[in-house]
Design a protein around this motif. Structure first.
Motif, PDB file in Angstrom:
ATOM      1  N   LYS A 171       0.834  -1.216   0.000  1.00 32.48           N
ATOM      2  CA  LYS A 171       0.000   0.000   0.000  1.00 32.48           C
ATOM      3  C   LYS A 171       0.862   1.256   0.000  1.00 32.48           C
ATOM      4  O   LYS A 171       0.558   2.236  -0.684  1.00 32.48           O
ATOM      5  N   ALA A 172       1.930   1.229   0.794  1.00 36.96           N
ATOM      6  CA  ALA A 172       2.817   2.391   0.882  1.00 36.96           C
ATOM      7  C   ALA A 172       3.417   2.723  -0.479  1.00 36.96           C
ATOM      8  O   ALA A 172       3.499   3.896  -0.863  1.00 36.96           O
ATOM      9  N   MET A 175       0.850   4.388  -2.695  1.00 40.98           N
ATOM     10  CA  MET A 175       0.653   5.794  -2.302  1.00 40.98           C
ATOM     11  C   MET A 175       1.797   6.687  -2.779  1.00 40.98           C
ATOM     12  O   MET A 175       1.576   7.801  -3.244  1.00 40.98           O
ATOM     13  N   ALA A 176       3.033   6.191  -2.678  1.00 36.88           N
ATOM     14  CA  ALA A 176       4.201   7.007  -3.054  1.00 36.88           C
ATOM     15  C   ALA A 176       4.260   7.273  -4.550  1.00 36.88           C
ATOM     16  O   ALA A 176       4.849   8.265  -4.987  1.00 36.88           O
TER      17      ALA A 176
END
Lengths: 230, 230
Positions: A171-172, A175-176
């Motif tokens: 998920k990170a 998002m990035a």
């Protein structure tokens, strides 16, 4: 479907996507426009030995520089446009080819240039797990791999209508990678990007940061990379 | 100035910022509105022993639940608003307090609620290196810590006018945290956030995701957390 992001080693025996965004993954993906098969070698010596046995073009770099005696470096465009009738490419790179050999899952090769294609294809072939694996740089986290992984993971989730169990780390990365202008800046300003700029290989970054310009998806089987069959 | 992001263990002897965004870092930061000092304990047993020696309120959780016999749980608002004249809080949490004890650098505590304050303060006190350290959850990457770390790293770079040497991993966290709506969604949908929601502690996430509502910066010295002096 379980969706994860890993570093260097895969956590699944199902389906893995190897990402070495600057430059091996991009070179492999685009080289399939020019060659029928790519044999990754883990050392220049191995590449030279193999060339004695088969009719192949040798491409590769060590620490970002073309290896002396090789036919071509690791620039995606140089490899894609290399003028030859020979159908086999022998490729050795710093990290990407090293990562491939340790996987005992079905392994695809992913980058920005084929993010959507490789994401969608992985959903077709996976039984219940897809792991995106960042090659990194000399054992360290590499921003460009995280961002390209994020783009690939985005398309995996898109294909699954977000009906999947996705790890926090994956998920990170998604998002990035959402802001494409920031992503491009990241490719040029990350450690590897600055190194390539110093080596006057900025044009390679221009190519590697292009999003979804190729439908090619390489699969790694029996030590050979080929276009995956439909 | 060198700026890095780490997981569980710090990579500097200079200045570290411990981030356990759901909920320890937020609880520590806001508790300093109600208590003069906070003594972190690593087990409930240790907390009960300490309470026999000193006049303190015991707060804490294990696996997200208030420990039986404790005065209060680990909800930031419950601790901040706990009605008492006692000036010492004895706090035990799953990860945050465990991470603190292993650091031999100057350690500050960071969260979304004090991201700007702790980022700016770290630049004042660091000699040449600031490392933001994610507590994670039971040894695993936790999205909320990565996002709060990204917000703190953003303010560190802001204070330094971006004149710093920042690691790829730290850059990745900044990039992931830029879209505040997505960040909020991340706090609610990450592993820890879903766990807190199941425990009916969604109101704690509402509090922990608030950006820059506190100027409090806790420093960890001689096993005690206190407001850092100006």
């Amino acid at each position: 479907m379980k969706i994860t992001l890993s570093f260097e080693k895969t956590q699944t025996k199902d389906t893995s996507i190897m990402v070495d965004a600057l430059r091996a993954s991009t070179t492999i993906t685009l080289a399939l426009n020019n060659f029928n098969e790519i044999i990754p070698c883990f050392t220049p010596e191995e590449a030279f030995e193999l060339k004695k046995e088969i009719n192949g073009i040798i491409a590769g770099e060590r620490s970002g520089k073309r290896v002396e005696g090789f036919d071509v470096g690791n620039s995606p465009k140089d490899v894609e446009n290399y003028d030859t009738d020979i159908e086999t490419l022998i490729l050795t790179t710093s990290n990407g080819t090293r990562i491939l050999k340790d996987m005992d899952s079905t392994v695809l090769v992913g980058s920005m240039v084929n993010a959507k294609a490789v994401g969608y294809k992985s959903v077709e072939i996976a039984e219940n797990e897809i792991d995106v694996v960042m090659a990194g740089y000399k054992g360290n986290f590499a921003l460009e791999d995280f961002l390209a992984a994020g783009e690939i993971l985005y398309w995996i989730c898109d294909r699954l209508n977000n009906e999947c169990e996705i790890s926090d780390y994956a998920k990170a990365a998604i998002m990035a990678s959402r802001d494409y202008d920031a992503l491009k800046e990241g490719f040029y300003n990350c450690n590897s990007g600055r190194k390539l700029s110093r080596l006057k290989s900025k044009k390679d970054i221009d190519c590697c940061v292009l999003k979804n310009i190729s439908e090619n998806v390489a699969i790694y089987e029996n030590n050979i990379l080929k276009l995956i069959k439909d």
